[in-house]
Motif scaffolding. Structure first.
Motif, PDB file in Angstrom:
ATOM      1  N   MET A 117       7.783 -13.793   2.243  1.00  0.00           N
ATOM      2  CA  MET A 117       8.179 -14.951   3.056  1.00  0.00           C
ATOM      3  C   MET A 117       9.625 -14.909   3.522  1.00  0.00           C
ATOM      4  O   MET A 117       9.940 -15.416   4.593  1.00  0.00           O
ATOM      5  N   VAL A 118      10.516 -14.339   2.712  1.00  0.00           N
ATOM      6  CA  VAL A 118      11.958 -14.415   2.992  1.00  0.00           C
ATOM      7  C   VAL A 118      12.468 -13.048   3.433  1.00  0.00           C
ATOM      8  O   VAL A 118      12.496 -12.096   2.636  1.00  0.00           O
ATOM      9  N   ALA A 119      12.861 -12.938   4.678  1.00  0.00           N
ATOM     10  CA  ALA A 119      13.341 -11.668   5.221  1.00  0.00           C
ATOM     11  C   ALA A 119      14.591 -11.208   4.491  1.00  0.00           C
ATOM     12  O   ALA A 119      15.481 -12.004   4.176  1.00  0.00           O
ATOM     13  N   GLY A 120      14.658  -9.908   4.192  1.00  0.00           N
ATOM     14  CA  GLY A 120      15.830  -9.325   3.556  1.00  0.00           C
ATOM     15  C   GLY A 120      15.885  -9.482   2.055  1.00  0.00           C
ATOM     16  O   GLY A 120      16.831  -9.012   1.426  1.00  0.00           O
ATOM     17  N   ARG A 121      14.872 -10.126   1.470  1.00  0.00           N
ATOM     18  CA  ARG A 121      14.852 -10.312   0.025  1.00  0.00           C
ATOM     19  C   ARG A 121      13.740  -9.462  -0.580  1.00  0.00           C
ATOM     20  O   ARG A 121      12.764  -9.132   0.081  1.00  0.00           O
ATOM     21  N   LYS A 122      13.894  -9.100  -1.834  1.00  0.00           N
ATOM     22  CA  LYS A 122      12.885  -8.340  -2.549  1.00  0.00           C
ATOM     23  C   LYS A 122      12.099  -9.253  -3.493  1.00  0.00           C
ATOM     24  O   LYS A 122      12.561 -10.333  -3.868  1.00  0.00           O
ATOM     25  N   ALA A 123      10.933  -8.789  -3.867  1.00  0.00           N
ATOM     26  CA  ALA A 123      10.082  -9.528  -4.798  1.00  0.00           C
ATOM     27  C   ALA A 123       9.318  -8.530  -5.645  1.00  0.00           C
ATOM     28  O   ALA A 123       9.240  -7.335  -5.328  1.00  0.00           O
ATOM     29  N   LEU A 124       8.753  -9.031  -6.691  1.00  0.00           N
ATOM     30  CA  LEU A 124       7.939  -8.219  -7.592  1.00  0.00           C
ATOM     31  C   LEU A 124       6.471  -8.490  -7.297  1.00  0.00           C
ATOM     32  O   LEU A 124       6.032  -9.645  -7.291  1.00  0.00           O
ATOM     33  N   ARG A 125       5.707  -7.433  -7.021  1.00  0.00           N
ATOM     34  CA  ARG A 125       4.268  -7.573  -6.803  1.00  0.00           C
ATOM     35  C   ARG A 125       3.537  -7.106  -8.064  1.00  0.00           C
ATOM     36  O   ARG A 125       3.728  -5.981  -8.517  1.00  0.00           O
ATOM     37  N   ILE A 126       2.737  -8.005  -8.639  1.00  0.00           N
ATOM     38  CA  ILE A 126       1.966  -7.696  -9.837  1.00  0.00           C
ATOM     39  C   ILE A 126       0.490  -7.673  -9.456  1.00  0.00           C
ATOM     40  O   ILE A 126      -0.023  -8.642  -8.886  1.00  0.00           O
ATOM     41  N   HIS A 127      -0.176  -6.574  -9.769  1.00  0.00           N
ATOM     42  CA  HIS A 127      -1.574  -6.415  -9.345  1.00  0.00           C
ATOM     43  C   HIS A 127      -2.361  -5.712 -10.437  1.00  0.00           C
ATOM     44  O   HIS A 127      -1.870  -4.765 -11.071  1.00  0.00           O
ATOM     45  N   MET A 128      -3.572  -6.182 -10.685  1.00  0.00           N
ATOM     46  CA  MET A 128      -4.470  -5.439 -11.563  1.00  0.00           C
ATOM     47  C   MET A 128      -5.922  -5.733 -11.182  1.00  0.00           C
ATOM     48  O   MET A 128      -6.238  -6.778 -10.587  1.00  0.00           O
ATOM     49  N   THR A 129      -6.773  -4.761 -11.488  1.00  0.00           N
ATOM     50  CA  THR A 129      -8.196  -4.890 -11.223  1.00  0.00           C
ATOM     51  C   THR A 129      -8.969  -4.809 -12.531  1.00  0.00           C
ATOM     52  O   THR A 129      -8.529  -4.180 -13.504  1.00  0.00           O
ATOM     53  N   ARG A 130     -10.119  -5.438 -12.541  1.00  0.00           N
ATOM     54  CA  ARG A 130     -10.914  -5.497 -13.765  1.00  0.00           C
ATOM     55  C   ARG A 130     -11.430  -4.124 -14.173  1.00  0.00           C
ATOM     56  O   ARG A 130     -11.678  -3.863 -15.360  1.00  0.00           O
ATOM     57  N   SER A 131     -11.604  -3.225 -13.216  1.00  0.00           N
ATOM     58  CA  SER A 131     -12.172  -1.907 -13.499  1.00  0.00           C
ATOM     59  C   SER A 131     -11.156  -0.916 -14.067  1.00  0.00           C
ATOM     60  O   SER A 131     -11.518   0.196 -14.452  1.00  0.00           O
ATOM     61  N   GLU A 132      -9.886  -1.287 -14.138  1.00  0.00           N
ATOM     62  CA  GLU A 132      -8.870  -0.380 -14.669  1.00  0.00           C
ATOM     63  C   GLU A 132      -9.124  -0.059 -16.142  1.00  0.00           C
ATOM     64  O   GLU A 132      -9.724  -0.840 -16.871  1.00  0.00           O
ATOM     65  N   ASP A 133      -8.595   1.082 -16.548  1.00  0.00           N
ATOM     66  CA  ASP A 133      -8.602   1.456 -17.958  1.00  0.00           C
ATOM     67  C   ASP A 133      -7.304   0.969 -18.587  1.00  0.00           C
ATOM     68  O   ASP A 133      -6.230   1.493 -18.314  1.00  0.00           O
ATOM     69  N   PHE A 134      -7.401  -0.056 -19.424  1.00  0.00           N
ATOM     70  CA  PHE A 134      -6.215  -0.628 -20.071  1.00  0.00           C
ATOM     71  C   PHE A 134      -6.032  -0.112 -21.500  1.00  0.00           C
ATOM     72  O   PHE A 134      -5.176  -0.620 -22.228  1.00  0.00           O
TER      73      PHE A 134
END
Length: 233
Positions: A40-57
């Motif tokens: 949303m905010v130009a010039g700023r960074k953010a953390l993207r957190i993503h996971m899927t149920r099929s992953e091997d944890f």
């Protein structure tokens, strides 16, 4: 809120411009946690957190589905000290809410002890939930509340502030949570720390303990986090 926060001494802060700080621990599969341009905010960074149920944890911590950051021990929480934690979350447009089971998105973890988080902010269905545990009986939540309405936050940044004064007896305990400057939860006089723990620590990301073995409405989750700061008096 900013004026009040200025009365605290800052211990740690990051806005992710230089990536994930070297002192922050990562509990995630490769690609699960990345620094990206702010949605949303130009010039700023953010953390993207993503996971899927099929992953091997199986190789991540205790094998429970998660993509989390562990903040440095330099900002661990001792009992009797007044802390202020500030952070922000972004639920992307089109996010699928899981009515069948919760996902913890921010927690104060009880040092090396096992059990439920000392403080946990979660999503379940279209609501947020805050809970706390402490004292001799940590199997039971000592205080908590459902917070309306997470679905109204799709596509915008939400600013959170948590004031935390831990006390395993409850006598001097205080927990207060603000959402966009509005007080949404407060508890006093109930245990909010594990017995004798002086090194509780901050975790952020996604933790979905029931995903492997219980029914769920979602097969993947993506959430964004903005700047984080921890201060104390």
């Amino acid at each position: 809120m900013s004026a009040w926060a200025s009365t605290y001494d800052k211990l740690f802060s990051t806005a992710w411009e230089d990536g994930i700080d070297a002192g922050i621990g990562v509990q995630a599969n490769p690609g699960g946690i990345t620094v990206v341009d702010d949605p949303m905010v130009a010039g700023r960074k953010a953390l993207r957190i993503h996971m899927t149920r099929s992953e091997d944890f199986s190789k991540i911590a205790n094998g429970v589905p998660r993509a989390e950051l562990i903040f440095p021990r330099a900002v661990s929480f001792s009992q009797g000290t007044d802390y202020l934690i500030r952070w922000s979350t972004f639920i992307p447009v089109g996010f699928t809410f899981d009515a069948r089971q919760a996902v913890i998105i921010t927690q104060v973890h009880q040092g090396e002890w096992t059990g439920g988080p000392t403080i946990a902010l979660s999503l379940q269905g279209k609501q947020y939930a805050i809970s706390e545990r402490g004292g001799a009986n940590t199997a039971t939540v000592s205080a908590g509340k459902w917070l309306c309405c997470a679905d109204a936050d799709e596509g915008k940044w939400v600013n959170w502030s948590l004031r935390y004064v831990g006390d395993d007896s409850g006598h001097h305990a205080s927990t207060q949570l603000w959402r966009d400057g509005r007080l949404v939860f407060a508890s006093q006089g109930v245990p909010n720390a594990y017995m004798g723990v002086q090194d509780a620590y901050l975790k952020m990301g996604l933790y979905k303990s029931g995903w492997n073995g219980s029914a769920s409405d979602v097969s993947e989750i993506t959430l964004f986090f903005g700047p984080v700061s921890v201060s104390k008096k």
